[in-house]
Design a protein around this motif. Structure first.
Motif, short mmCIF file in Angstrom:
data_model
loop_
_atom_site.label_atom_id
_atom_site.label_comp_id
_atom_site.label_asym_id
_atom_site.label_seq_id
_atom_site.Cartn_x
_atom_site.Cartn_y
_atom_site.Cartn_z
N CYS A 9 0.86 -1.24 0.18
CA CYS A 9 0.26 -0.14 0.19
C CYS A 9 0.87 1.14 0.13
O CYS A 9 0.33 2.31 0.00
CB CYS A 9 -0.90 -0.02 1.06
SG CYS A 9 0.14 -0.24 2.86
N HIS A 11 2.88 2.37 2.61
CA HIS A 11 3.28 2.63 3.80
C HIS A 11 4.32 1.91 4.37
O HIS A 11 4.52 0.60 4.28
CB HIS A 11 1.99 2.35 4.80
CG HIS A 11 0.93 3.44 4.29
ND1 HIS A 11 -0.40 2.74 4.16
CD2 HIS A 11 0.89 4.81 3.99
CE1 HIS A 11 -1.26 3.70 3.89
NE2 HIS A 11 -0.61 4.92 3.54
N CYS A 36 -0.08 -2.67 4.85
CA CYS A 36 0.53 -2.34 6.42
C CYS A 36 -0.86 -2.67 7.21
O CYS A 36 -2.07 -2.75 6.72
CB CYS A 36 0.83 -1.16 6.66
SG CYS A 36 -0.54 0.13 6.64
N CYS A 39 -3.87 -0.23 6.83
CA CYS A 39 -4.52 -0.49 5.74
C CYS A 39 -5.39 -1.79 5.80
O CYS A 39 -6.50 -1.89 5.41
CB CYS A 39 -3.62 -0.47 4.66
SG CYS A 39 -3.02 1.17 4.11
ZN LIG Z 1 -0.61 1.04 4.43
#
Ligand SMILES: [Zn+2]
Length: 147
Positions: A9, A11, A36, A39
């Motif tokens: 994602c 992150h 992560c 998410c």
């Molecule tokens: Zn994320």
């Protein structure tokens, strides 16, 4: 040692990896393909909300009687009832859901949340039989009383 991993994602998140180097390497590779933690939670929530919205739409035409029980029981049971009824309606085109619609005891829904659809419908049919039997007995008692 904590490793910073950039997830799919985008992150970055810290992970404590254990095991042999080769195991850690594999874990890192896999982690990079996943979302992560934040998410993941957000995705799960969105999925649940979407599923709940679908369920609500599927049963929106039903005139559901309010559930009885404590506030906690009622809110939990109404989630269960919505989900189960939506599935029953979609799979059965309304056949025999009638008995389920009549059950307003929140505890009944909570206690039977893990039953299969077939078992749930059987249990509901039984519950409504007991209910109507009680109603018949009550009306007979009434008749005797008025006679
Ligand atoms: Zn994320």
């Amino acid at each position: 040692m904590e490793q910073r991993i950039i997830h799919a994602c985008g992150h970055e998140q810290g992970h404590y990896l254990t095991g042999f180097d080769s195991q850690q390497e594999r874990k890192v590779k896999w982690l990079k393909t996943t979302s992560c933690r934040d998410c993941f939670v957000a995705e799960k929530r969105a999925e649940e909300a979407a599923a709940a919205a679908l369920s609500n739409a599927a049963i929106s035409h039903l005139d559901l009687p309010p559930l009885t029980g404590t506030d906690r029981q009622v809110s939990w049971a109404s989630t269960i009832r919505t989900k189960r009824l939506a599935v029953l309606i979609n799979s059965n085109s309304g056949v025999d859901c009638y008995a389920c619609l009549q059950v307003t005891d929140a505890k009944w829904w909570i206690d039977r949340r893990d039953l299969t659809d077939v078992d749930l419908m059987a249990a509901a049919a039984q519950a409504s039989e007991v209910q109507s039997a009680t109603a018949v007995t009550a009306s007979i008692t009434d008749m005797h009383r008025t006679a």
